[in-house]
Motif scaffolding. Structure first.
Motif: not given
Length: 71
Positions: A8-26
């Motif tokens: 669960k912790d790893k999944a949350q980390q991956l979600k947070d990382e994906a969200k951060r990258r998406a925001q940077q891309g935008q």
């Protein structure tokens, strides 16, 4: 901490990382779009200036021709 919690912790980390990258891309996309718009606007302005210069040269040539015929 059990293995389920670790997943669960790893999944949350991956979600947070994906969200951060998406925001940077935008943000990068927004900046690139603004730059392209600015360049397009500058090219349009340069075209208007070139057209104005051509019109002025044309008017000057007409004035010169008229002066020659009137002399």
């Amino acid at each position: 901490m059990g293995i389920e919690d670790q997943f669960k912790d790893k999944a949350q980390q991956l979600k947070d990382e994906a969200k951060r990258r998406a925001q940077q891309g935008q943000e990068r996309g927004r900046q690139q779009g603004q730059e392209r718009g600015r360049q397009s606007q500058e090219r349009g302005q340069q075209g208007q200036e070139r057209g104005q210069q051509a019109r002025e040269r044309g008017r000057q040539e007409l004035d010169d021709v008229e002066d020659r015929y009137q002399s």
